[in-house]
Design an enzyme around this catalytic site. Sequence first.
Site, PDB file in Angstrom:
ATOM      1  N   TYR A  31      -9.940 -26.597 -30.321  1.00 50.12           N
ATOM      2  CA  TYR A  31      -9.566 -25.550 -31.273  1.00 50.12           C
ATOM      3  C   TYR A  31     -10.524 -25.526 -32.464  1.00 50.12           C
ATOM      4  O   TYR A  31     -10.925 -24.454 -32.921  1.00 50.12           O
ATOM      5  CB  TYR A  31      -8.117 -25.721 -31.738  1.00 50.12           C
ATOM      6  CG  TYR A  31      -7.108 -25.710 -30.605  1.00 50.12           C
ATOM      7  CD1 TYR A  31      -7.277 -24.885 -29.498  1.00 50.12           C
ATOM      8  CD2 TYR A  31      -5.995 -26.532 -30.626  1.00 50.12           C
ATOM      9  CE1 TYR A  31      -6.361 -24.887 -28.454  1.00 50.12           C
ATOM     10  CE2 TYR A  31      -5.071 -26.534 -29.591  1.00 50.12           C
ATOM     11  CZ  TYR A  31      -5.271 -25.705 -28.505  1.00 50.12           C
ATOM     12  OH  TYR A  31      -4.364 -25.702 -27.477  1.00 50.12           O
TER      13      TYR A  31
ATOM     14  N   GLU B 109       0.224 -24.118 -32.528  1.00 49.72           N
ATOM     15  CA  GLU B 109       0.683 -25.440 -32.916  1.00 49.72           C
ATOM     16  C   GLU B 109       0.229 -26.411 -31.849  1.00 49.72           C
ATOM     17  O   GLU B 109       0.186 -26.062 -30.673  1.00 49.72           O
ATOM     18  CB  GLU B 109       2.217 -25.473 -33.022  1.00 49.72           C
ATOM     19  CG  GLU B 109       2.733 -24.694 -34.204  1.00 49.72           C
ATOM     20  CD  GLU B 109       3.996 -23.914 -33.887  1.00 49.72           C
ATOM     21  OE1 GLU B 109       4.374 -23.831 -32.699  1.00 49.72           O
ATOM     22  OE2 GLU B 109       4.580 -23.367 -34.814  1.00 49.72           O
TER      23      GLU B 109
ATOM     24  N   ASN C  94      -2.899 -34.923 -29.945  1.00 53.45           N
ATOM     25  CA  ASN C  94      -3.626 -34.279 -28.837  1.00 53.45           C
ATOM     26  C   ASN C  94      -5.061 -33.981 -29.279  1.00 53.45           C
ATOM     27  O   ASN C  94      -5.444 -32.829 -29.505  1.00 53.45           O
ATOM     28  CB  ASN C  94      -2.900 -33.009 -28.388  1.00 53.45           C
ATOM     29  CG  ASN C  94      -3.465 -32.444 -27.108  1.00 53.45           C
ATOM     30  OD1 ASN C  94      -4.554 -32.807 -26.670  1.00 53.45           O
ATOM     31  ND2 ASN C  94      -2.720 -31.526 -26.508  1.00 53.45           N
TER      32      ASN C  94
ATOM     33  N   ILE D 102      -4.823 -26.401 -18.983  1.00 56.59           N
ATOM     34  CA  ILE D 102      -5.825 -26.361 -17.920  1.00 56.59           C
ATOM     35  C   ILE D 102      -5.517 -27.510 -16.964  1.00 56.59           C
ATOM     36  O   ILE D 102      -5.304 -28.653 -17.400  1.00 56.59           O
ATOM     37  CB  ILE D 102      -7.263 -26.507 -18.474  1.00 56.59           C
ATOM     38  CG1 ILE D 102      -7.609 -25.352 -19.412  1.00 56.59           C
ATOM     39  CG2 ILE D 102      -8.288 -26.620 -17.337  1.00 56.59           C
ATOM     40  CD1 ILE D 102      -7.709 -23.982 -18.772  1.00 56.59           C
TER      41      ILE D 102
END
Length: 162
Positions: free
Chosen positions: A130, A118, A123, A86
């Site tokens: 997620y 993955e 991150n 994004i």
Amino acid sequence: MKKLDPVTRETILNKYVIRKMTAKDLAEVMEIESSLFTDPWTEEFFFEEFERHDAFVLENQQTPIIAGYLCGWHVLDEFMITNFGIRTDEQGKGLGEYLIRETLSEKAKSGVIYCYLEVRETNLPAINLYKKLGFNMIGKRMNYYQHPEENALVMSFMLDSQ
């Protein structure tokens, strides 16, 4: 998968559209990719994704500027998210969550049950997104990423658990 907040979803629906990625999108997608990742994909990788697999962009209908993209491989009852991003100035608005939710909703209609991805171990914003979407860590790929070298977390989500 729990639904996106109705107000946020309606706001996004009024401004953005998800559509298939095309060659004319590559310059803008590459700009986003290069700003987000230290080891960005090449144009050839993206070209291969929209020619042979699934590649979508989230486009602002009013400007029209691409706010993000999602690429993946649909094989039998599985969907592997291969790339997702994004635009930095569009982050924090629910757009990433919307793009993933809508893509997986459409994939579920075409028989997908399992989704995998993955993500770099460091991150944390992506990992948190997620997890919010219901993905669970199922493994780790040691030294998977380069520039810098880093482990990848393998995450999965079962779509028919909706």
